[in-house]
Design an enzyme around this catalytic site. Structure first.
Site, PDB file in Angstrom:
ATOM      1  N   ALA A   1    -107.489 -20.505 -50.723  1.00  0.00           N
ATOM      2  CA  ALA A   1    -108.014 -20.427 -52.092  1.00  0.00           C
ATOM      3  C   ALA A   1    -108.666 -19.067 -52.354  1.00  0.00           C
ATOM      4  CB  ALA A   1    -109.021 -21.547 -52.341  1.00  0.00           C
TER       5      ALA A   1
ATOM      6  N   LYS B   1     -85.385 -16.514 -28.607  1.00  0.00           N
ATOM      7  CA  LYS B   1     -84.296 -16.150 -29.518  1.00  0.00           C
ATOM      8  C   LYS B   1     -84.425 -17.028 -30.765  1.00  0.00           C
ATOM      9  CE  LYS B   1     -79.286 -15.442 -29.723  1.00  0.00           C
ATOM     10  NZ  LYS B   1     -79.062 -16.227 -30.946  1.00  0.00           N
TER      11      LYS B   1
ATOM     12  N   LYS C   1     -84.365  -8.465 -21.826  1.00  0.00           N
ATOM     13  CA  LYS C   1     -83.984  -7.057 -21.943  1.00  0.00           C
ATOM     14  C   LYS C   1     -84.595  -6.278 -20.783  1.00  0.00           C
ATOM     15  CE  LYS C   1     -84.027  -7.363 -27.009  1.00  0.00           C
ATOM     16  NZ  LYS C   1     -84.683  -6.930 -28.262  1.00  0.00           N
TER      17      LYS C   1
ATOM     18  N   CYS D   1     -44.152 -29.189 -38.854  1.00  0.00           N
ATOM     19  CA  CYS D   1     -45.399 -28.612 -39.375  1.00  0.00           C
ATOM     20  C   CYS D   1     -45.958 -29.502 -40.476  1.00  0.00           C
ATOM     21  CB  CYS D   1     -45.128 -27.210 -39.916  1.00  0.00           C
ATOM     22  SG  CYS D   1     -46.514 -26.494 -40.829  1.00  0.00           S
TER      23      CYS D   1
END
Length: 683
Positions: A35, A119, A298, A416
Site C-alpha cells: 500500500a 533452469k 557452467k 497414403c
C-alpha cells in the site's frame, strides 16, 4: 512550489521507488507494505502529469503500456543466443565433466569448478543496456534473429530501466529468463476465470503469451518477473573495469547493478558436488515458487570457457541436467497416420486426455512402426505417457496387465491416408513413406513452405497460413504454380489486398534469380542442407551433372556419404520430381553458371575464418560466399582456438574480444577486400 523544487521531489520519488523495486525483486526483502509503494507511485504519476516536461524514459512510471504495435520488428543478435546440450542422468553429467577435462588436458584428480543454477521454465530474452540505460529487449527467436519486445519488457518491474551504480560497461547485453511465478500464474488464471476467458495451461505458456502481446498494456497486467543468467555483447569505454573472471562472480555483479539473479545459485567444486546439488534441488523443486525443469551447470572460470569454445549450436562449457519427465497413465483410443514434408508416414497416438507436466495431452508421437512394434502397443491399451524433457508427449510403455480383451494390433496402412499413393517401407529405414511426392497434398504444403523459406528461395510475405490457403484453394498444385499466380487470384484471398498482392508477386518474381546451391536446398531433398547443397554445386557445376551422377559419383563430394547419396539419387530418379524441376526452370527459375575453381584459385583451402560486424563494401553473406569460393571454411559463430582469423567489420562486439583473448589474427574490411580483389594467397 518552484519547478526546481518539483524536480527534486520527482527525482526523490523515482529514487525511492527504484530502491523499493531493488529490495523486492533483487534482495527479496521488501522494506514497505504494498500500500505504501502504491501511494508513492501515485504521487509520482500525479507530479509527472502536472509537469510533463520533467518526464524521462527511465522513470518507473514509464513501465505502463504504450500504444499497441502492428507487429514485432526483427532483431539480429550480434552474439548468437545458443542452445544447451542436455544431460538426462548422472552418467551424462559425468561424461560431460570428462569431455571438459579432456579438452583442457586436466588430470582426474583436478576438480573443475562449476557454477550451477536452476533452469527456469520461462522465455529466454536479451536486454541491451547502453550507458546503463535499457534500450532494447528481444526474444531469443531462432538464436540468430529474435523479435523486438522492448515495450513489453519495460512493463516488468523486476527489469531495471537504469542499472545501479556507475561501473557497468558502456554497452552490455544481459541475457536471462522471463517467467511467471506459481502464485502469479494462479492469480492470472483466477482473473481469466472471473472474466470467462480461456485459462492458461502452464506458467511457461502464460509467460510466452504475455510477452508476445502487441499491446504492452496487456503485458503490464501480467505478473511477469525476470532472472539474469549471462551476457552477450559487452563493450567498454577506455579505463572501465572488465567483467568478473568467473560466472558466479559475474552474476553477483549483475545483482549489484540491480538485476535479479536466482538465490539457489551455487559454486561447486568437482563433479560429485554437482551430482549432490542435483539431488538437493530435486528435493526442493516442488516447494519453489516457480517452475524449473532442470539445472544448468557452467564451467565457472571464464578463461576456461574461452578455451573450451563452442560447437555449432551450444557451448562446450555448459550443460542442462534435466529432471525426469513427468508421467501419467491413460488409454490409447486410436492410432492415426500423419504425412510429413519428406513423405514420412508417422503413427500418432490418440489418447484419452490426461494432464501431464502442466499440459493436457490428447496426442502423442509413436515415431515409427519400429517403435510401435517395440512397445507392442495396441488400440485399447493403457499406456504411460511421458513428456520427454517436459515438452514432447510420447508413449513410454504399455501397462500389459491392464490390456483388455480384443485390443487391436496397429497396422501400417498400404495406401497414403492423404492421397492414396502406395506407402513404401525401405529396408534399413525406420520410416515408411508415401510415394506420391508433391502430388500428395500433405507433402505439397510442406514442400512449398520449405521452398519459399528464408534459407531457400526467400519469398517474403508467403507465410505458412497463406501457403495452406493457396493449396486449399487449388491455386498451388506444384512448386512451379507459384510463378503462375495472378494478381486477382492473390488479391482476392482473405486478409490480402492490392498492395499485399503486388508485394508478394514481386517477391516471387525476384526469387527466380537464385544460385544452384540455393535451388538444390529448396527442393527439400532428405539430408541435403545448405552446406551439402553448396558442396554439390561446386563439385558438379551443373544441375544436369548432379541428376546424371550415380551414388559412387555423388560420394566423391566431401559432404556426401552413402546415406545422403542414396537419398539424392532416389529423389532425382522419381519422374514427378524431375517434372517439378523442369517446370520450375521453364517458369524462369535460373542461376548463374558455377565457375570451375582450380586449386591455384583456392588460396584459403583448409583455413577457417569467423566473420562478424558490419561491412561497408558488401553484405556479410556476400563476403562469406566469396571466401568460401576461395576454399575457406567460414562461420558467423563465436571464434574458437581452431579459427585461423576473425574478419571484423564495424561494431564487432564480443567476438573481437574473444579473438584477441585467444590470440587469433584479426582482419579488417580493407584486408578482406584486398584478398578478394587480388586473390593473394600469402595473406
Amino acid at each position: 512550489m518552484t519547478e526546481s523544487t518539483v524536480e527534486q521531489q520527482i527525482a526523490a520519488l523515482r529514487c525511492e521507488i527504484d530502491e523499493h523495486n531493488y529490495r523486492y525483486y533483487v534482495e527479496d526483502e521488501p522494506s514497505v507494505p504494498d500500500a505504501e509503494y502504491d501511494r508513492l507511485f501515485q504521487q509520482l504519476l500525479q507530479l509527472e502529469q502536472q509537469h510533463p516536461q520533467l518526464l524521462i524514459a527511465s522513470s518507473p512510471s514509464q513501465r505502463v503500456g504504450a500504444a499497441a504495435l502492428g507487429s514485432f520488428q526483427q532483431v539480429q543478435h550480434e552474439v548468437p543466443m545458443l542452445s544447451l546440450d542436455n544431460a538426462f542422468n548422472d552418467q551424462d553429467l559425468v561424461d560431460f565433466d570428462r569431455r571438459v577435462r579432456d579438452r583442457l588436458k586436466l588430470s582426474d584428480d583436478y576438480p573443475i569448478e562449476y557454477g550451477a543454477e536452476p533452469k527456469l521454465d520461462g522465455i529466454a530474452v536479451s536486454l541491451l543496456y547502453e550507458q546503463g540505460q535499457l534500450v532494447r529487449g528481444a526474444t531469443r527467436g531462432d538464436g540468430a534473429v529474435g523479435e523486438n519486445i522492448s515495450l513489453n519488457v519495460r512493463t516488468i518491474n523486476a527489469i531495471p530501466l537504469q542499472l545501479r551504480g556507475t561501473d557497468w560497461p558502456q554497452r552490455l547485453e544481459v541475457r536471462g529468463e522471463i517467467y511467471l511465478p506459481k502464485a502469479g500464474f494462479d492469480a492470472l488464471n483466477a482473473r481469466m476465470r472471473a472474466s470467462d476467458l480461456k485459462e492458461f495451461v502452464n506458467p511457461r505458456n502464460a509467460a510466452a503469451g504475455s510477452l508476445r502481446q502487441l499491446d504492452s498494456a496487456v503485458t503490464a497486467t501480467r505478473p511477469l518477473t525476470f532472472c539474469a543468467y549471462g551476457f552477450g555483447v559487452v563493450e567498454y569505454a577506455e579505463g572501465q573495469n572488465r567483467l568478473p573472471d568467473s560466472h558466479t562472480q559475474l552474476l553477483l555483479q549483475f545483482k549489484r547493478w540491480g538485476l535479479p539473479i536466482n538465490p539457489e545459485m551455487a559454486s561447486l567444486n568437482g563433479i560429485q558436488a554437482c551430482l549432490d546439488y542435483y539431488q538437493q534441488l530435486a528435493a526442493k523443486r516442488a516447494s519453489l515458487g516457480y517452475e524449473i525443469d532442470g539445472i544448468v551447470y557452467k564451467v565457472n572460470p571464464r578463461a576456461l570457457q574461452q578455451q573450451l569454445g563452442f560447437v555449432a549450436r551450444a557451448p562446450r562449457w555448459a550443460i542442462a541436467r534435466k529432471f525426469p519427465a513427468q508421467e501419467e497413465i491413460t488409454r490409447l483410443l486410436d492410432v492415426d497416420f500423419q504425412v510429413g514434408r519428406t513423405g514420412a508416414v508417422t503413427p500418432v497416438a490418440r489418447l484419452e486426455p490426461v494432464f501431464v507436466g502442466g499440459v493436457t495431452v490428447s496426442n502423442a508421437t509413436l515415431h515409427n512402426m519400429d517403435e510401435v512394434e517395440r512397445l507392442d502397443v495396441r488400440i485399447g491399451d493403457s499406456v504411460v505417457v511421458r513428456r520427454a524433457g517436459d515438452v514432447i508427449p510420447q508413449v513410454a510403455r504399455v501397462v500389459l496387465e491392464r490390456r483388455p480383451d480384443g485390443a487391436c494390433i496397429v497396422e501400417l496402412p498400404q495406401a497414403c491416408p492423404v492421397c492414396g499413393s502406395q506407402v513404401e517401407r525401405i529396408e534399413g529405414e525406420a520410416a515408411a513413406r508415401c510415394s506420391g511426392g508433391v502430388s500428395c497434398s500433405a507433402q505439397r504444403k510442406q514442400a512449398i513452405k520449405h521452398y519459399v523459406s528464408r534459407k531457400a528461395m526467400d519469398i517474403d510475405g508467403l507465410g505458412d497460413k497463406l501457403v495452406d490457403l493457396l493449396v486449399d484453394k487449388g491455386l498451388l498444385q506444384q512448386l512451379a504454380d507459384l510463378y503462375q499466380l495472378q494478381h486477382p487470384q492473390v488479391a482476392g484471398l482473405d486478409r490480402m489486398g492490392d498492395k499485399s498482392a503486388d508485394n508478394l508477386l514481386a517477391s516471387i518474381e525476384l526469387s527466380k534469380q537464385t544460385t544452384l546451391a540455393k535451388f538444390l536446398y529448396s527442393l527439400g531433398i532428405r539430408e541435403v542442407g545448405e552446406a551439402t547443397a553448396g558442396s554439390l554445386a561446386r563439385h558438379f557445376l551443373t544441375l544436369d551433372a548432379i541428376i546424371a551422377a550415380d551414388e559412387e559419383d555423388l560420394q566423391q563430394v566431401s559432404d556426401v556419404g552413402p546415406v545422403v547419396a542414396q537419398h539424392l539419387q532416389l529423389f532425382l530418379q522419381q519422374p514427378q520430381n524431375l517434372e517439378s524441376i523442369r517446370a520450375l526452370t521453364a517458369a524462369g527459375v535460373t542461376w548463374p553458371e558455377v565457375k570451375v575453381v582450380s586449386a591455384e584459385q583456392q588460396p584459403l583451402a583448409g583455413r577457417s575464418f569467423a566473420i562478424t560486424g558490419k561491412f561497408e563494401a558488401m553484405a556479410r553473406p556476400d563476403a562469406k560466399a566469396r571466401l568460401e569460393a576461395l576454399g575457406a571454411k567460414v562461420t558467423t559463430g563465436v571464434p574458437t582456438a581452431k579459427t585461423d582469423a576473425l574478419i571484423a567489420g564495424a561494431k564487432a562486439g564480443s567476438k573481437l574480444a574473444k579473438a584477441q583473448a585467444l590470440g587469433i589474427e584479426v582482419w579488417d574490411e580493407a584486408k578482406l577486400l584486398e584478398l578478394l580483389q587480388a586473390g593473394d594467397s600469402t595473406l
